[in-house]
Design a protein around this motif. Structure first.
Motif, PDB file in Angstrom:
ATOM      1  N   ARG A  28       0.714  -1.239   0.117  1.00 27.53           N
ATOM      2  CA  ARG A  28       0.098   0.025   0.005  1.00 27.53           C
ATOM      3  C   ARG A  28       0.503   1.220   0.114  1.00 27.53           C
ATOM      4  N   ALA A  29       1.210   1.428   0.563  1.00 29.74           N
ATOM      5  CA  ALA A  29       2.879   2.612   0.569  1.00 29.74           C
ATOM      6  C   ALA A  29       3.687   2.629  -0.222  1.00 29.74           C
ATOM      7  N   ARG A  30       3.770   1.380  -1.187  1.00 29.07           N
ATOM      8  CA  ARG A  30       4.525   1.712  -2.649  1.00 29.07           C
ATOM      9  C   ARG A  30       4.233   2.608  -3.586  1.00 29.07           C
ATOM     10  N   ASN A  31       2.191   1.706  -3.880  1.00 27.20           N
ATOM     11  CA  ASN A  31       1.479   2.389  -4.150  1.00 27.20           C
ATOM     12  C   ASN A  31       1.051   3.641  -4.499  1.00 27.20           C
ATOM     13  N   LYS A  32       1.349   4.297  -3.095  1.00 27.30           N
ATOM     14  CA  LYS A  32       1.388   5.211  -2.410  1.00 27.30           C
ATOM     15  C   LYS A  32       1.757   6.025  -2.886  1.00 27.30           C
ATOM     16  N   ARG A  33       3.017   6.116  -2.441  1.00 28.28           N
ATOM     17  CA  ARG A  33       4.429   6.619  -3.545  1.00 28.28           C
ATOM     18  C   ARG A  33       4.151   6.920  -4.956  1.00 28.28           C
ATOM     19  N   HIS A  34       3.843   5.487  -5.411  1.00 26.33           N
ATOM     20  CA  HIS A  34       3.299   5.540  -7.183  1.00 26.33           C
ATOM     21  C   HIS A  34       2.326   6.834  -7.415  1.00 26.33           C
ATOM     22  N   ASP A  35       1.439   6.557  -6.828  1.00 21.79           N
ATOM     23  CA  ASP A  35      -0.318   7.519  -7.343  1.00 21.79           C
ATOM     24  C   ASP A  35       0.476   9.163  -7.403  1.00 21.79           C
ATOM     25  N   ALA A  36       1.133   8.828  -6.002  1.00 21.58           N
ATOM     26  CA  ALA A  36       1.385  10.584  -5.512  1.00 21.58           C
ATOM     27  C   ALA A  36       2.117  10.598  -6.747  1.00 21.58           C
ATOM     28  N   ASN A  37       2.183  10.672  -8.096  1.00 23.09           N
ATOM     29  CA  ASN A  37       3.471  10.669  -9.298  1.00 23.09           C
ATOM     30  C   ASN A  37       3.604  10.674 -10.390  1.00 23.09           C
ATOM     31  N   ARG A  38       1.820  10.332 -10.527  1.00 22.96           N
ATOM     32  CA  ARG A  38       1.532  10.136 -11.487  1.00 22.96           C
ATOM     33  C   ARG A  38      -0.308  11.189 -12.026  1.00 22.96           C
ATOM     34  N   PRO A  39      -0.272  11.274 -13.278  1.00 24.14           N
ATOM     35  CA  PRO A  39      -1.319  12.167 -13.210  1.00 24.14           C
ATOM     36  C   PRO A  39      -2.328  12.001 -13.205  1.00 24.14           C
ATOM     37  N   SER A  40      -3.192  12.690 -12.808  1.00 25.70           N
ATOM     38  CA  SER A  40      -4.528  12.196 -12.988  1.00 25.70           C
ATOM     39  C   SER A  40      -4.990  11.536 -14.013  1.00 25.70           C
ATOM     40  N   ALA A  41      -6.691  10.448 -14.162  1.00 30.69           N
ATOM     41  CA  ALA A  41      -6.632  10.268 -15.084  1.00 30.69           C
ATOM     42  C   ALA A  41      -6.980  11.071 -16.802  1.00 30.69           C
ATOM     43  N   ALA A  42      -7.746  11.970 -16.250  1.00 30.67           N
ATOM     44  CA  ALA A  42      -7.906  13.413 -17.303  1.00 30.67           C
ATOM     45  C   ALA A  42      -6.629  13.900 -17.826  1.00 30.67           C
ATOM     46  N   ARG A  43      -5.200  14.087 -17.558  1.00 23.89           N
ATOM     47  CA  ARG A  43      -3.819  14.697 -17.817  1.00 23.89           C
ATOM     48  C   ARG A  43      -4.051  13.442 -18.495  1.00 23.89           C
ATOM     49  N   ARG A  44      -3.638  11.640 -18.324  1.00 24.10           N
ATOM     50  CA  ARG A  44      -2.878  11.136 -19.446  1.00 24.10           C
ATOM     51  C   ARG A  44      -4.161  10.924 -20.406  1.00 24.10           C
ATOM     52  N   GLY A  45      -5.252  11.674 -20.477  1.00 22.74           N
ATOM     53  CA  GLY A  45      -6.347  11.467 -21.794  1.00 22.74           C
ATOM     54  C   GLY A  45      -7.549  10.660 -21.849  1.00 22.74           C
ATOM     55  N   TYR A  46      -7.592  10.195 -20.434  1.00 22.70           N
ATOM     56  CA  TYR A  46      -8.805   9.549 -20.225  1.00 22.70           C
ATOM     57  C   TYR A  46      -9.835  10.155 -19.795  1.00 22.70           C
ATOM     58  N   ASN A  47     -10.674  10.950 -20.688  1.00 16.21           N
ATOM     59  CA  ASN A  47     -11.616  11.807 -20.868  1.00 16.21           C
ATOM     60  C   ASN A  47     -13.108  11.937 -21.016  1.00 16.21           C
ATOM     61  N   ARG A  48     -13.342  12.555 -21.146  1.00 11.63           N
ATOM     62  CA  ARG A  48     -14.874  12.033 -22.178  1.00 11.63           C
ATOM     63  C   ARG A  48     -15.195  11.704 -23.903  1.00 11.63           C
ATOM     64  N   ALA A  49     -14.455  11.997 -23.584  1.00 18.15           N
ATOM     65  CA  ALA A  49     -13.902  11.928 -25.488  1.00 18.15           C
ATOM     66  C   ALA A  49     -13.567   9.743 -25.476  1.00 18.15           C
ATOM     67  N   TRP A  50     -12.493  10.156 -24.358  1.00 15.60           N
ATOM     68  CA  TRP A  50     -12.251   8.920 -24.348  1.00 15.60           C
ATOM     69  C   TRP A  50     -13.149   7.610 -24.115  1.00 15.60           C
ATOM     70  N   ARG A  51     -14.106   8.186 -22.937  1.00 12.13           N
ATOM     71  CA  ARG A  51     -15.221   7.103 -22.453  1.00 12.13           C
ATOM     72  C   ARG A  51     -16.311   6.989 -23.731  1.00 12.13           C
ATOM     73  N   SER A  52     -16.220   8.045 -24.978  1.00  8.93           N
ATOM     74  CA  SER A  52     -17.242   7.304 -25.502  1.00  8.93           C
ATOM     75  C   SER A  52     -16.594   6.471 -26.472  1.00  8.93           C
ATOM     76  N   ALA A  53     -15.449   6.909 -26.466  1.00 10.09           N
ATOM     77  CA  ALA A  53     -14.926   5.973 -27.431  1.00 10.09           C
ATOM     78  C   ALA A  53     -15.168   4.418 -27.071  1.00 10.09           C
ATOM     79  N   ARG A  54     -14.494   4.746 -25.593  1.00  8.07           N
ATOM     80  CA  ARG A  54     -14.613   3.514 -25.129  1.00  8.07           C
ATOM     81  C   ARG A  54     -16.016   2.750 -25.524  1.00  8.07           C
ATOM     82  N   ASP A  55     -17.137   3.498 -24.562  1.00  6.04           N
ATOM     83  CA  ASP A  55     -18.171   2.292 -24.935  1.00  6.04           C
ATOM     84  C   ASP A  55     -18.562   1.941 -26.048  1.00  6.04           C
TER      85      ASP A  55
END
Length: 112
Positions: A28-55
Motif C-alpha cells: 500500500r505504501a509503495r502504491n501510494k508513493r507511485h500514485d503521488a507522482n502519477r498524473p490524473s486520469a484526465a491528464r493522461r487522456g482518459y476524458n469524455r472523448a475517451w469514455r465515448s470511444a470506449r463505450d
C-alpha cells in the motif's frame, strides 16, 4: 495435505497462500508513493472523448479477448506512454474483463 505456513521477514507465521500484514502495508505504501507522482486520469487522456470511444468499442466487441467473459475495459495492447497517436489507434485496443486486465495483462506488462 495442506501446505505449511511460512515465516515472514518480520517474524510472523503466515498461513500458506496468504500475505502478512506487513507485506500488505508495504504494498500500500509503495502504491501510494507511485500514485503521488502519477498524473490524473484526465491528464493522461482518459476524458469524455475517451469514455465515448470506449463505450462504442465495447458495444462492437462485448467479450473479453482473453477469457470470453463480458468485457468492461478497453486495453491498449501496446502501452501508449502518452503518445496520442498510439492512444487513439483503435488497432491497438482490445476488449478485456476487469480480472484479466488487472491480473494477467498487468503481469505481462511488468515482465513477471
Amino acid at each position: 495435505m495442506p501446505k505449511p505456513p511460512y515465516i515472514c521477514t518480520c517474524g510472523n507465521i503466515v498461513p500458506h497462500g496468504e500475505r502478512c500484514a506487513c507485506q500488505i502495508a508495504r504494498t500500500r505504501a509503495r502504491n501510494k508513493r507511485h500514485d503521488a507522482n502519477r498524473p490524473s486520469a484526465a491528464r493522461r487522456g482518459y476524458n469524455r472523448a475517451w469514455r465515448s470511444a470506449r463505450d462504442a468499442f465495447l458495444k462492437l466487441y462485448p467479450t473479453c479477448r482473453m477469457c470470453g467473459a463480458p468485457a468492461t475495459v478497453v486495453d491498449h495492447i501496446k502501452a501508449h506512454r502518452g503518445d496520442e497517436r498510439l492512444f487513439w489507434d483503435r488497432t491497438n485496443w482490445q476488449p478485456l474483463c476487469a480480472p484479466c486486465h488487472n491480473r494477467h495483462k498487468q503481469r505481462q506488462e511488468c515482465g513477471a
